[in-house]
Scaffold this active site. Sequence first.
Site: not given
Length: 310
Positions: A252, A201
């Site tokens: 992230h 991610s």
Amino acid sequence: MQLPVRWRYKIDRWRSQIASRFHSQPSVARPRLCPACGTLVGSSSGRCHQCGASMTFSMAAASRSLGRILPQTSPVSYGILGLCCILYGVSLLATIHRTGFEAPTGGLGALFGLGGINGAVLIRMGLSGPFDFAQPWRFITAIFLHGSLLHIGFNMWVLMDLAPTIEDLYGSARFLFVYIVTGICGYLLSAVTGHFSVGASGSLLGLVGLLLALTTGRQSIGMRMLRSQLLYWLAYIAVMGILMPGIDNYAHIGGFVSGFLLGKIMADRQPADPIERRRANALGWAAGFAVLASFAFMLFNYFHSQLGVG
């Protein structure tokens, strides 16, 4: 009795095929196509006279050599997809061997734990954490590991939604560099803040940041639509990160910010001349060798270290 013409033709063709396999006939050297720019190059040339790319040792040549087992378009994207799936399968088998297979229980919430990977297995296979500064190879191996079936399923869906388009735009070499660097930056921030994490991610948010940088300041209808879609994605990911436990928001953020910065630095097109192509290939090879070296260290750690064996 003379053989029919049809049979004589077949025998002559078979004789020619057998002779060619045993090299009894002289072979004629033919010109080749440059793997980077497609220019016709002499049969004995080691480099393309048009772009300067090596005919045998370059990122383009390597991509073409792998073309028999990887798709002709977006080979790096499909290579990442395959590597992530293979490593998930290996880690799942290691988990089953360690703890046995446990059927999920608990209703709908059990979906998040379906195909879950044991924490000790993830540590041995390259999970990212605060110990990364003593074992920096974990910044890379963690990009390709996943913690559950839903985790890898969602990440690979996003990967194949974004990566082929970006690879086609920037070229395979620079795409690989961006994917690895943004993943490293994401896990750097995660490790500094004391988190343990795995997953693609951070790199995927890096690709989103790259695309957002590409659309910033451009007012065409297509760019505005893409920018709106990306902002919607970011809002959705932010809400999920707040509401759902276990999501590494620091990875992230690190991946997104580094991807946005790279998007502002790098030209949003394929390399235009030999100098740009050599620079792009150097970035791609550096990222590729870093991945190979990281997994070599991971294997050494897996078989020789006592970390996480417990």
